[in-house]
Design a protein around this motif. Sequence first.
Motif, mmCIF file in Angstrom:
data_model
loop_
_atom_site.group_PDB
_atom_site.id
_atom_site.type_symbol
_atom_site.label_atom_id
_atom_site.label_comp_id
_atom_site.label_asym_id
_atom_site.label_seq_id
_atom_site.Cartn_x
_atom_site.Cartn_y
_atom_site.Cartn_z
ATOM 1 N N ALA A 267 -2.098 -11.997 -5.823
ATOM 2 C CA ALA A 267 -0.745 -11.603 -5.437
ATOM 3 C C ALA A 267 -0.080 -12.667 -4.582
ATOM 4 C CB ALA A 267 -0.791 -10.274 -4.693
ATOM 5 N N LEU A 268 -0.841 -13.285 -3.670
ATOM 6 C CA LEU A 268 -0.279 -14.301 -2.780
ATOM 7 C C LEU A 268 0.088 -15.576 -3.524
ATOM 8 C CD1 LEU A 268 -2.546 -13.871 0.392
ATOM 9 C CD2 LEU A 268 -0.089 -13.359 0.192
ATOM 10 N N GLU A 269 -0.550 -15.817 -4.661
ATOM 11 C CA GLU A 269 -0.223 -17.010 -5.443
ATOM 12 C C GLU A 269 1.199 -16.951 -5.988
ATOM 13 O OE1 GLU A 269 -3.207 -17.156 -8.436
ATOM 14 O OE2 GLU A 269 -4.786 -17.923 -7.108
ATOM 15 N N LYS A 270 1.761 -15.748 -6.048
ATOM 16 C CA LYS A 270 3.099 -15.571 -6.635
ATOM 17 C C LYS A 270 4.213 -15.588 -5.582
ATOM 18 C CE LYS A 270 1.118 -12.769 -10.351
ATOM 19 N NZ LYS A 270 1.111 -11.440 -11.027
ATOM 20 N N VAL A 271 3.837 -15.683 -4.307
ATOM 21 C CA VAL A 271 4.845 -15.707 -3.248
ATOM 22 C C VAL A 271 4.608 -16.924 -2.356
ATOM 23 C CG1 VAL A 271 5.132 -13.197 -3.251
ATOM 24 C CG2 VAL A 271 3.453 -14.247 -1.703
ATOM 25 N N ASP A 272 5.626 -17.312 -1.621
ATOM 26 C CA ASP A 272 5.538 -18.466 -0.723
ATOM 27 C C ASP A 272 5.938 -18.014 0.676
ATOM 28 O OD1 ASP A 272 5.329 -20.963 0.354
ATOM 29 O OD2 ASP A 272 7.267 -21.688 -0.435
ATOM 30 N N VAL A 273 4.942 -17.832 1.545
ATOM 31 C CA VAL A 273 5.208 -17.372 2.909
ATOM 32 C C VAL A 273 4.362 -18.183 3.891
ATOM 33 C CG1 VAL A 273 5.846 -15.019 2.286
ATOM 34 C CG2 VAL A 273 3.439 -15.576 2.662
ATOM 35 N N MET B 33 -0.656 6.382 -3.304
ATOM 36 C CA MET B 33 0.379 7.116 -2.580
ATOM 37 C C MET B 33 1.427 7.680 -3.524
ATOM 38 S SD MET B 33 1.116 5.063 0.963
ATOM 39 C CE MET B 33 1.625 3.575 0.118
ATOM 40 N N MET B 34 1.802 6.879 -4.530
ATOM 41 C CA MET B 34 2.705 7.345 -5.583
ATOM 42 C C MET B 34 1.888 7.426 -6.868
ATOM 43 S SD MET B 34 6.101 5.064 -4.734
ATOM 44 C CE MET B 34 6.968 5.695 -6.180
ATOM 45 N N LYS B 35 1.558 8.641 -7.256
ATOM 46 C CA LYS B 35 0.665 8.844 -8.392
ATOM 47 C C LYS B 35 1.233 8.171 -9.649
ATOM 48 C CE LYS B 35 -1.476 12.740 -8.846
ATOM 49 N NZ LYS B 35 -1.840 14.153 -9.139
ATOM 50 N N GLY B 36 0.396 7.306 -10.240
ATOM 51 C CA GLY B 36 0.804 6.649 -11.474
ATOM 52 C C GLY B 36 1.588 5.366 -11.275
ATOM 53 N N TYR B 37 1.659 4.889 -10.021
ATOM 54 C CA TYR B 37 2.426 3.670 -9.738
ATOM 55 C C TYR B 37 1.534 2.597 -9.118
ATOM 56 C CZ TYR B 37 6.790 6.056 -10.755
ATOM 57 O OH TYR B 37 7.812 6.729 -11.383
ATOM 58 N N GLN B 38 1.791 1.350 -9.498
ATOM 59 C CA GLN B 38 1.046 0.201 -8.976
ATOM 60 C C GLN B 38 1.947 -0.646 -8.080
ATOM 61 O OE1 GLN B 38 -0.142 -1.607 -12.727
ATOM 62 N NE2 GLN B 38 -2.255 -0.971 -12.390
ATOM 63 N N PRO B 39 1.385 -1.200 -6.976
ATOM 64 C CA PRO B 39 2.197 -2.022 -6.085
ATOM 65 C C PRO B 39 2.304 -3.467 -6.569
ATOM 66 C CG PRO B 39 -0.008 -1.822 -5.194
ATOM 67 C CD PRO B 39 0.023 -0.982 -6.454
ATOM 68 N N GLU B 40 3.405 -4.100 -6.215
ATOM 69 C CA GLU B 40 3.595 -5.527 -6.471
ATOM 70 C C GLU B 40 4.088 -6.172 -5.176
ATOM 71 O OE1 GLU B 40 6.485 -8.592 -8.975
ATOM 72 O OE2 GLU B 40 6.539 -6.434 -9.386
ATOM 73 N N LEU B 41 3.486 -7.297 -4.801
ATOM 74 C CA LEU B 41 3.847 -7.982 -3.571
ATOM 75 C C LEU B 41 5.115 -8.799 -3.775
ATOM 76 C CD1 LEU B 41 2.722 -8.420 -0.655
ATOM 77 C CD2 LEU B 41 1.724 -10.563 -1.514
ATOM 78 N N ILE B 42 6.077 -8.618 -2.871
ATOM 79 C CA ILE B 42 7.328 -9.375 -2.948
ATOM 80 C C ILE B 42 7.690 -9.876 -1.549
ATOM 81 C CG2 ILE B 42 8.223 -8.059 -4.910
ATOM 82 C CD1 ILE B 42 10.007 -6.528 -2.907
ATOM 83 N N VAL B 43 8.644 -10.783 -1.476
ATOM 84 C CA VAL B 43 9.183 -11.254 -0.206
ATOM 85 C C VAL B 43 10.602 -10.715 -0.081
ATOM 86 C CG1 VAL B 43 9.825 -13.237 1.193
ATOM 87 C CG2 VAL B 43 7.775 -13.331 -0.238
ATOM 88 N N ALA B 44 10.839 -9.983 0.980
ATOM 89 C CA ALA B 44 12.167 -9.419 1.219
ATOM 90 C C ALA B 44 12.565 -9.706 2.659
ATOM 91 C CB ALA B 44 12.163 -7.910 0.951
ATOM 92 N N ARG B 45 13.676 -10.404 2.837
ATOM 93 C CA ARG B 45 14.172 -10.752 4.171
ATOM 94 C C ARG B 45 13.108 -11.505 4.980
ATOM 95 N NH1 ARG B 45 16.977 -4.882 5.560
ATOM 96 N NH2 ARG B 45 18.501 -4.926 3.852
ATOM 97 N N LYS B 46 12.486 -12.462 4.336
ATOM 98 C CA LYS B 46 11.484 -13.338 4.946
ATOM 99 C C LYS B 46 10.255 -12.572 5.437
ATOM 100 C CE LYS B 46 14.862 -16.802 6.403
ATOM 101 N NZ LYS B 46 15.376 -17.617 7.536
#
Length: 309
Positions: free
Chosen positions: A38-44, A78-91
């Motif tokens: 997941a971290l490979e897809k974001v730059d922080v 937490m949300m049945k049937g949903y998968q999380p995706e890592l994103i960058v929002a407002r740094k």
Amino acid sequence: MESIQSSLKQWAVDNERFQQRLNDAKRTLLHDPVVKQALEKVDVSEEVLDQDLIKLYELQKELNHCQQCPGLSQCPNMMKGYQPELIVARKSLDLTYHPCSLKKKADNDRKQRQLINSLYVPKDILQATFDQLDPDHEREEASRKALQFALSAKPGDEGQGLYFYGKFGVGKTYLMGAVANELRDRGIQTFIVYTPDFFREMKSSIGDGTFQEKLDMVKKAQVLILDDIGAETISGWIRDDVLGAILQYRMLENLPTLFTSNYDYDELEEHLSYSERGGIEELKAKRIMERIKHYTSFVTVEGANRRVR
């Protein structure tokens, strides 16, 4: 004084141990395969990572659940049937959720089921398929025409339907169920209605103010199946303001209507000519029948009564 110094030293040691455990936990977290991917897809920055570790823990927990998926009904996320995706929002790191493949399939299946609406039709009819039809040479021609319609119907472009005539229990309604399911698989909305109960419902709906809503729901269906027409107690109002209104709209909009009946065309016309007042209204019955005849192909369903087996 010695006691205070000792306490401060112990606190420093405990704090160092806590920090070490924290660093170890962070290192373990960042080396987790799902987190690394997941971290490979974001730059922080490192600073952002430190302040948003809680999001990475949530990501790790939820995705590990998915890797050991117990099925949609037992989903622990937490949300049945949903998968999380890592994103960058407002740094900052954040998570957005998307439906998993099982959730998408379940939603699609539900939408597919909703393509077939029914009123007063047995559940086994709604589950009928052409693959389950009995190999019966007497019903072969009717089955072929039903399947041909189901595979080629183009609501809105072509309004031609079918009129299935046959004796009681020969399987006319089951054929219509198979048609409805085949149309569902093509994404075509179908409404299958047991006509006698539907007409009674329409009469009672005047009192509760739902008449127009129910009439519109039926007449605007992409494909409408009126099962067992002719078995109802007819009245001039039912014939002209309900059946007539439905057929007129569908004729203008090129929406196919299918019928099953124990009456052939002539017998149904005679049935429709009677009014509740005991009179005979042949002209009004002919108007209805002209619409039915012009926009349906007559199909005779042969065979023995399957309901007495």
